[in-house]
Design an enzyme around this catalytic site. Structure first.
Site, mmCIF file in Angstrom:
data_model
loop_
_atom_site.group_PDB
_atom_site.id
_atom_site.type_symbol
_atom_site.label_atom_id
_atom_site.label_comp_id
_atom_site.label_asym_id
_atom_site.label_seq_id
_atom_site.Cartn_x
_atom_site.Cartn_y
_atom_site.Cartn_z
ATOM 1 C CD GLU A 129 -11.055 4.066 -5.089
ATOM 2 O OE1 GLU A 129 -11.046 4.238 -6.318
ATOM 3 O OE2 GLU A 129 -10.178 4.198 -4.405
ATOM 4 C CB THR A 182 -4.600 0.216 -6.510
ATOM 5 O OG1 THR A 182 -4.298 1.566 -6.387
ATOM 6 C CG2 THR A 182 -4.989 -0.195 -5.077
HETATM 7 N N1 HSE Z 1 -5.160 2.076 0.890
HETATM 8 C C1 HSE Z 1 -5.134 1.662 -0.421
HETATM 9 C C2 HSE Z 1 -3.955 1.004 -0.675
HETATM 10 C C3 HSE Z 1 -4.859 3.313 -1.226
HETATM 11 O O1 HSE Z 1 -3.019 1.246 -0.016
HETATM 12 O O2 HSE Z 1 -4.066 -0.066 -1.564
HETATM 13 C C4 HSE Z 1 -4.789 3.034 -2.840
HETATM 14 O O3 HSE Z 1 -4.538 4.085 -3.462
#
Ligand code: HSE
Length: 308
Positions: A129, A182
């Site tokens: 990630e 993201t």
């Molecule tokens: N918690 C993360 C965000 C999840 O909202 O950036 C990304 O899928």
């Protein structure tokens, strides 16, 4: 010997739990196959379903980075070959990179005789990630690996909590055909939160978790509100307002952005309701001149699974 693992898509944040709550759905998901090789080191031999977008270099690929973190922790130098079969869209808000990372670490772990538990594998998947978006958030990787609803109570030290959910809880997801990275969706967020907003947000998160424990569908629905991130991120999602209002009109318990978007999810009571809600959201999107895919699923309690 080869090992194949399927790891499911996930809905992160679940409205009020930014970076701290996520759950797994049945489909879509990614498949990773690994086998031992006589050439030392990790090699990614094949990637399918990515339209040529993902690198074969393991140090630049989320599944590769996760597997390398695991292999380095073990001091393992023997050869491993990896195939990655992407069966979900990239940049969709459905935890695409996490599904590959979760499948990768579970497959390599199994190939090496399972030296780590699933919980221990999470830190390796989180490295993937970090490579994907710059932040090692676990709210996709944990549910993809472990299944169900997972609360990340703390990142330092890492403390994850498995949560129950009511049997009739279903999820409708609509994936509009746009890509949002993201990293970009994190960069638009304000760094400071007003105290009054924080109170609303953590009260909703408490309410959502209480609703999951008590199988109280109405409480789950009332708590599915995100007053901090959704107002900003929804501007990036074409058709968001119409999809949400169609979901609520069709009987969803609540509706918000899945992860960092563009996918939008609704929680529903029962399959019939979930299918009706998904169809209404899709029609709303289409009426706005856009296309999308729908996924309707129960909460996936199992998480990543070895297929061999
Ligand atoms: N918690 C993360 C965000 C999840 O909202 O950036 C990304 O899928």
């Amino acid at each position: 010997m080869s090992v194949t693992v399927f790891a499911p898509a996930t809905v992160a944040n679940v409205a009020c739990g930014f970076d701290s709550l996520g759950f797994a759905i049945d489909a879509p998901g990614d498949r990773v196959t690994v086998r031992k090789s006589t050439t030392p080191g990790l090699r990614i031999t094949t990637i399918t379903g990515d339209n040529g977008k993902l690198p074969l270099d393991p140090r630049k690929n989320t599944a590769g980075v996760s597997a390398l973190a695991l292999l380095e922790k073990l001091g393992e130098t023997s050869g491993v070959e990896m195939e990655i079969h992407k069966q979900m869209p990239l940049g969709s808000g459905l935890g695409s990179s996490s599904a590959s990372s979760a499948a990768s670490v579970l497959a390599v772990n199994k190939l090496l005789g399972s030296p780590f538990t699933r919980e221990e594998l999470l830190i390796f998947a989180m490295e993937g990630e970090k490579a994907a978006c710059g932040v090692a958030h676990a709210d996709n990787a944990a549910p993809s690996l472990l299944g169900g609803f997972i609360l990340i109570r703390s990142y330092n030290p890492l403390d994850i909590v498995r949560l129950p959910h009511p049997d009739e809880l279903w999820c409708s997801v609509i994936h509009p055909h746009v890509e949002i990275l993201t990293e970009d969706a994190r960069n638009v967020l304000r760094r400071r939160v007003r105290l009054e907003d924080a109170v609303v947000q953590w009260s909703n998160l408490g309410g959502l978790i209480a609703g999951l424990f008590q199988s109280d569908y109405e409480l789950i629905g009332r708590s599915l509100n995100d007053i901090i991130f959704e107002p900003v991120r929804s501007l990036l999602i074409p058709g968001f307002e119409i999809m949400k209002s169609e979901a609520m009109k069709a009987g969803a318990l609540g509706c918000s952005i899945s992860g960092s978007g563009p996918s939008v999810f609704a929680l529903c009571r029962g399959e019939t309701s979930a299918r009706r809600v998904a169809q209404s959201m899709l029609e709303g999107l289409q009426n706005a001149g856009l296309q999308g895919d729908i996924f309707v699923s129960q909460i996936n309690s199992r998480g990543a699974r070895v297929e061999e």
